[in-house]
Design an enzyme around this catalytic site. Structure first.
Site, PDB file in Angstrom:
ATOM      1  N   LYS A  24      -5.445  -3.815  15.756  1.00 24.02           N
ATOM      2  CA  LYS A  24      -5.828  -2.963  14.759  1.00 24.02           C
ATOM      3  C   LYS A  24      -6.504  -3.911  13.404  1.00 24.02           C
ATOM      4  O   LYS A  24      -7.476  -3.571  13.107  1.00 24.02           O
ATOM      5  CB  LYS A  24      -4.809  -2.264  14.048  1.00 24.02           C
ATOM      6  CG  LYS A  24      -4.891  -1.642  12.592  1.00 24.02           C
ATOM      7  CD  LYS A  24      -3.767  -0.743  12.114  1.00 24.02           C
ATOM      8  CE  LYS A  24      -2.536  -1.723  11.547  1.00 24.02           C
ATOM      9  NZ  LYS A  24      -2.808  -1.918  10.217  1.00 24.02           N
ATOM     10  N   ASN A  25      -5.610  -5.066  13.223  1.00 25.01           N
ATOM     11  CA  ASN A  25      -5.892  -5.861  11.859  1.00 25.01           C
ATOM     12  C   ASN A  25      -7.034  -6.827  12.643  1.00 25.01           C
ATOM     13  O   ASN A  25      -7.396  -7.817  11.588  1.00 25.01           O
ATOM     14  CB  ASN A  25      -4.749  -6.682  11.743  1.00 25.01           C
ATOM     15  CG  ASN A  25      -3.933  -5.644  10.834  1.00 25.01           C
ATOM     16  OD1 ASN A  25      -4.143  -4.574  10.681  1.00 25.01           O
ATOM     17  ND2 ASN A  25      -2.580  -6.287  10.805  1.00 25.01           N
ATOM     18  N   ARG A  94      -5.433   0.538   2.741  1.00 22.81           N
ATOM     19  CA  ARG A  94      -5.822  -0.538   1.817  1.00 22.81           C
ATOM     20  C   ARG A  94      -6.743  -1.501   2.512  1.00 22.81           C
ATOM     21  O   ARG A  94      -7.537  -2.004   1.831  1.00 22.81           O
ATOM     22  CB  ARG A  94      -4.413  -1.264   1.634  1.00 22.81           C
ATOM     23  CG  ARG A  94      -3.449  -0.533   1.002  1.00 22.81           C
ATOM     24  CD  ARG A  94      -2.315  -1.461   0.647  1.00 22.81           C
ATOM     25  NE  ARG A  94      -2.578  -2.319  -0.395  1.00 22.81           N
ATOM     26  CZ  ARG A  94      -3.053  -3.532  -0.445  1.00 22.81           C
ATOM     27  NH1 ARG A  94      -3.445  -4.062   0.807  1.00 22.81           N
ATOM     28  NH2 ARG A  94      -3.653  -4.167  -1.420  1.00 22.81           N
ATOM     29  N   CYS A 118       1.575  -0.369  -2.156  1.00 24.51           N
ATOM     30  CA  CYS A 118       1.943   0.609  -1.040  1.00 24.51           C
ATOM     31  C   CYS A 118       3.545   0.162  -1.269  1.00 24.51           C
ATOM     32  O   CYS A 118       4.007  -0.362  -1.795  1.00 24.51           O
ATOM     33  CB  CYS A 118       1.189   0.244   0.079  1.00 24.51           C
ATOM     34  SG  CYS A 118       1.984  -1.355   0.922  1.00 24.51           S
ATOM     35  N   ARG A 123       0.701  -5.714  -3.710  1.00 26.56           N
ATOM     36  CA  ARG A 123      -0.231  -6.087  -3.071  1.00 26.56           C
ATOM     37  C   ARG A 123      -1.774  -6.278  -3.706  1.00 26.56           C
ATOM     38  O   ARG A 123      -2.452  -5.291  -3.604  1.00 26.56           O
ATOM     39  CB  ARG A 123      -0.459  -4.916  -1.775  1.00 26.56           C
ATOM     40  CG  ARG A 123       0.697  -4.833  -1.282  1.00 26.56           C
ATOM     41  CD  ARG A 123       0.879  -4.433   0.277  1.00 26.56           C
ATOM     42  NE  ARG A 123      -0.050  -5.135   1.093  1.00 26.56           N
ATOM     43  CZ  ARG A 123      -0.182  -4.752   2.346  1.00 26.56           C
ATOM     44  NH1 ARG A 123       0.183  -3.351   2.774  1.00 26.56           N
ATOM     45  NH2 ARG A 123      -1.083  -5.204   3.392  1.00 26.56           N
ATOM     46  N   PRO A 124      -1.900  -7.049  -4.653  1.00 28.99           N
ATOM     47  CA  PRO A 124      -2.792  -7.261  -5.506  1.00 28.99           C
ATOM     48  C   PRO A 124      -4.157  -7.741  -4.769  1.00 28.99           C
ATOM     49  O   PRO A 124      -3.882  -8.172  -3.486  1.00 28.99           O
ATOM     50  CB  PRO A 124      -2.267  -8.261  -6.481  1.00 28.99           C
ATOM     51  CG  PRO A 124      -1.281  -8.819  -5.986  1.00 28.99           C
ATOM     52  CD  PRO A 124      -0.628  -8.127  -4.898  1.00 28.99           C
ATOM     53  N   VAL A 125      -5.246  -7.767  -5.242  1.00 27.04           N
ATOM     54  CA  VAL A 125      -6.344  -8.317  -4.660  1.00 27.04           C
ATOM     55  C   VAL A 125      -7.149  -8.979  -5.495  1.00 27.04           C
ATOM     56  O   VAL A 125      -8.307  -9.538  -5.460  1.00 27.04           O
ATOM     57  CB  VAL A 125      -7.436  -7.114  -4.209  1.00 27.04           C
ATOM     58  CG1 VAL A 125      -6.897  -6.137  -3.079  1.00 27.04           C
ATOM     59  CG2 VAL A 125      -7.772  -5.951  -5.288  1.00 27.04           C
ATOM     60  N   ASP A 126      -6.374  -9.769  -6.373  1.00 29.92           N
ATOM     61  CA  ASP A 126      -7.228 -10.844  -7.224  1.00 29.92           C
ATOM     62  C   ASP A 126      -7.733 -12.024  -6.569  1.00 29.92           C
ATOM     63  O   ASP A 126      -8.873 -12.450  -7.005  1.00 29.92           O
ATOM     64  CB  ASP A 126      -5.893 -11.504  -8.244  1.00 29.92           C
ATOM     65  CG  ASP A 126      -4.684 -12.035  -7.504  1.00 29.92           C
ATOM     66  OD1 ASP A 126      -4.201 -11.368  -6.384  1.00 29.92           O
ATOM     67  OD2 ASP A 126      -4.368 -13.079  -7.336  1.00 29.92           O
ATOM     68  N   ASP A 308       4.677  -8.929  10.007  1.00 28.58           N
ATOM     69  CA  ASP A 308       4.671  -7.501  10.435  1.00 28.58           C
ATOM     70  C   ASP A 308       5.580  -7.302  11.675  1.00 28.58           C
ATOM     71  O   ASP A 308       5.756  -6.158  12.532  1.00 28.58           O
ATOM     72  CB  ASP A 308       3.098  -7.163  11.087  1.00 28.58           C
ATOM     73  CG  ASP A 308       2.199  -6.908  10.132  1.00 28.58           C
ATOM     74  OD1 ASP A 308       0.942  -7.210  10.372  1.00 28.58           O
ATOM     75  OD2 ASP A 308       2.791  -7.040   8.755  1.00 28.58           O
ATOM     76  N   ILE A 330       6.794 -12.857   2.702  1.00 30.70           N
ATOM     77  CA  ILE A 330       5.284 -12.540   2.447  1.00 30.70           C
ATOM     78  C   ILE A 330       5.407 -11.548   1.330  1.00 30.70           C
ATOM     79  O   ILE A 330       4.528 -11.546   0.304  1.00 30.70           O
ATOM     80  CB  ILE A 330       4.698 -12.298   3.815  1.00 30.70           C
ATOM     81  CG1 ILE A 330       4.743 -13.219   4.520  1.00 30.70           C
ATOM     82  CG2 ILE A 330       3.122 -11.846   3.341  1.00 30.70           C
ATOM     83  CD1 ILE A 330       4.065 -14.774   4.530  1.00 30.70           C
ATOM     84  N   ARG A 400      -0.793   4.975  13.200  1.00 31.14           N
ATOM     85  CA  ARG A 400      -1.628   4.056  12.264  1.00 31.14           C
ATOM     86  C   ARG A 400      -1.617   2.966  12.935  1.00 31.14           C
ATOM     87  O   ARG A 400      -2.863   2.037  12.895  1.00 31.14           O
ATOM     88  CB  ARG A 400      -1.149   3.887  10.991  1.00 31.14           C
ATOM     89  CG  ARG A 400      -1.174   4.895   9.572  1.00 31.14           C
ATOM     90  CD  ARG A 400      -0.857   4.409   8.403  1.00 31.14           C
ATOM     91  NE  ARG A 400      -1.733   3.404   8.141  1.00 31.14           N
ATOM     92  CZ  ARG A 400      -1.770   2.789   7.023  1.00 31.14           C
ATOM     93  NH1 ARG A 400      -0.832   3.052   6.020  1.00 31.14           N
ATOM     94  NH2 ARG A 400      -2.812   1.945   6.651  1.00 31.14           N
TER      95      ARG A 400
END
Ligand code: EPZ
Length: 421
Positions: A24-25, A94, A118, A123-126, A308, A330, A400
């Site tokens: 998936k990833n 996300r 979530c 879970r920032p995206v900076d 995961d 993490i 998912r």
């Protein structure tokens, strides 16, 4: 959103063969990569998952033509008719943030909803945003959206990433393929999914070296062209089913995958007493002949123990002989499966980022529910080993990330079925 449940009657050692699906990833960034070219990108071994369906819907509203046949996806971003990734799509997944880099690189603009947090963390995206700024994009954050502009295109740069981030590495690697000059991503993530994406981008005409190491170099090119790429096997699914063999006292052969994808996990399972060996088609996992031995685990960026797989190994360790200290480094909130496991009789105490698991002889079935896709499958593993019946709610989390879960486990003897809500 499906309110179906999964019903399991535990205590059956699993025996048989499970075919591992494409990752998936890996498939999610690979699908986003189609935006980088006006030619066709063909992907095979794409897993049948709701996250893949979400990415399909997102790309479709950008104007991408997508033809699918089983696991084969043909994606054609001939014209990008819309550069907005709307909140109602991004909030559901996300990983939608992965269209940001390709859109800016291809069209010079993008308006992508901030994903928001979530259940496992803020879970920032900076890192994604600051990296694109270093490539010359002008970015404003207003009304919950990332507004990115690069009317003159992007310019290569040396980008040192403050934290190891998988999708930030992927986003910036994709954007840099069309930037003028050279980009170096320093402190890059090293996951196999990143190597898979780099291989696909290079097949499309990109010039990327160093994927899989902590420094990735991308020499920008004028444009990318069509390619065909087979999605790498899912290492998280591989690790999950390896643990299903261990926790049920059985033996499974996992095909279309490789033990190399789960080296760290394999080491942990061997320490716990299991045996894992490479086979022609993948790997064979045998449960220990003695009780599972407790092993201490710390999650780390690849090649360390995958976050995961943290919930899944905790299910295994909950029936170990002795104890196991599991530390999650993490994400800041990835122990929501603990109270549910405790309701099944596990003996776990959490102190900040560490959970002390004291093994119990056996778990007992219960009605449980999960908060994210990996916590869900942890409860399935616990249910497979528990005495009695387990009902796992919120099955949509499982859908998912796990293709045909009940069928794959049922074919190996598990008493598992999906019941409509
Ligand atoms: C990817 O998420 C995976 N998702 C996750 O899998 C996985 O858990 C995670 O990597 C870690 O391996 C996909 O690949 C689609 P990160 P990602 O950026 O990229 C912080 C699953 O179950 N960070 O590597 O979002 C972040 O908060 C999912 O399939 C920043 O601070 O994770 C975290 O603490 C769950 N700023 C750490 O870095 C940023 O800009 C690692 O996150 C980005 C990340």
């Amino acid at each position: 959103m499906s309110l179906a449940k999964i019903r399991i009657v535990g205590g059956v050692p699993l025996h048989g063969q499970i075919r591992i699906s494409g990752a998936k990833n890996a498939a999610l960034p690979l699908m986003a990569a189609c935006l980088l070219t006006d030619q066709k990108l063909t992907l095979t071994n794409v897993p049948k998952l709701s996250d893949i369906q979400s990415m399909t819907l997102l790309l479709d509203q950008h104007g991408v033509q997508i033809d699918t046949e089983q696991d084969r996806f043909e994606l054609w971003a001939k014209d990008i008719t819309n550069t907005v990734a709307p909140y109602d799509l991004v909030r559901k997944m996300r990983a939608s943030i992965l269209v940001l880099g390709p859109l800016v690189a291809r069209t010079g603009q993008a308006k992508v909803s901030l994903p928001g947090g979530c259940s496992i963390g803020t879970r920032p995206v900076d890192i994604h945003i600051n990296g694109l700024r270093q490539l010359g994009a002008h970015i404003d954050l207003t009304e919950g959206y990332i507004h990115a502009q690069a009317p003159q295109g992007l310019t290569g740069a040396d980008i040192t990433m403050p934290l190891i981030s998988v999708t930030a590495t992927e986003n910036l690697m994709m954007a840099a393929t069309l930037a003028r000059g050279k980009t170096r991503l320093i402190n890059a993530a090293r996951e196999p999914e990143i190597i898979d994406l780099a291989n696909c981008l290079n097949a499309m005409g990109a010039q990327i070296t160093g994927a899989g190491t902590d420094t990735i170099t991308i020499q920008g090119v004028e444009g990318l062209h069509s390619a065909q790429h087979c999605v790498v096997a899912d290492r998280i699914e591989t690790g999950t089913y390896a643990m299903a063999a261990v926790i049920t006292g059985g033996e499974l052969e996992l095909t279309h995958t490789s033990v190399d994808l789960i080296a760290q996990v394999a080491g942990t399972l061997k320490q716990a007493g299991a045996s894992l060996e490479a086979t022609e088609q993948g790997l064979r996992v045998r449960a220990p002949t003695i009780p599972i031995q407790g092993v201490d685990i710390m999650t780390e960026p690849y090649p360390g123990f995958a976050t995961d797989l943290q919930a899944q190994i905790m299910a295994v360790m909950s029936v170990c002989q002795g104890a196991s200290m599991i530390t999650e480094t993490i994400f800041e909130n990835r122990f929501m499966h603990v109270p549910e496991l405790c309701r099944m009789g596990a003996h776990i105490t959490v102190h900040n980022a560490s959970a002390l698991v004291r093994g119990v002889k056996s778990l007992s079935g219960a009605e449980v529910m999960a908060t994210d896709l990996r916590a869900s499958v942890c409860l399935v593993l616990a249910g497979l080993a528990a005495q009695g019946e387990t009902i796992v709610n919120r099955v949509y989390h499982l859908d998912r990330g796990y293709e045909n879960l009940e069928q794959k486990l049922g074919a190996c003897g598990a008493m598992i079925e999906r019941i409509a809500a």
